[in-house]
Motif scaffolding. Structure first.
Motif: not given
Length: 137
Positions: A40-52
């Motif tokens: 599929s080319h219907s792509i979205g970003k998922a929520l990500m926690a910052p890497s600290v």
């Protein structure tokens, strides 16, 4: 480079690396990003926690690295105590042992990269022993 957690319209999750958020938007807009599971080319970003990285995490890594180096030094010491030093004759002696021409025993010594490659090609198991800075004095 920025790592994004991505998902497609069918909720397949995967990761992608992009130069910037604009680069991500541009590639998705041109249909260059596809779900590896379904295409599929219907792509979205998922929520990500910052890497600290915290000071405590850095300390844990430093302790683990110190332990690993200590164990490597101990392994090297045991090899040197329990094996015969054959110097620059290592490759020749390793072959003799491997092919049963001499009694099997532990050895260590020096070998060039070409000699090591040739030994490995012949099926002779070899492993480099590290030389630590304090051993160079």
């Amino acid at each position: 480079m920025i790592r994004f957690s991505l998902h497609c319209e069918h909720d397949h999750e995967f990761e992608g690396w992009f130069r910037s958020n604009d680069d991500f938007d541009s590639q998705v807009g041109k249909g260059l990003v596809a779900c590896p599971a379904c295409g599929s080319h219907s792509i979205g970003k998922a929520l990500m926690a910052p890497s600290v990285t915290t000071g405590r995490q850095k300390e844990k890594v430093a302790v683990a690295m110190s332990k690993m180096v200590s164990e490597l030094k101990e392994m090297t010491r045991k090899v040197r105590e329990n094996a015969d030093y054959v110097g620059s004759d290592f490759a020749e002696e390793a072959r003799k042992i491997h092919f049963g021409e001499v009694e099997k025993r532990g050895i260590y010594g020096e070998a060039s990269q070409e000699e090591v490659k040739s030994l490995l090609d012949d099926g002779v198991d070899v492993m480099p022993l590290p030389v630590f800075p304090e051993e160079r004095n």
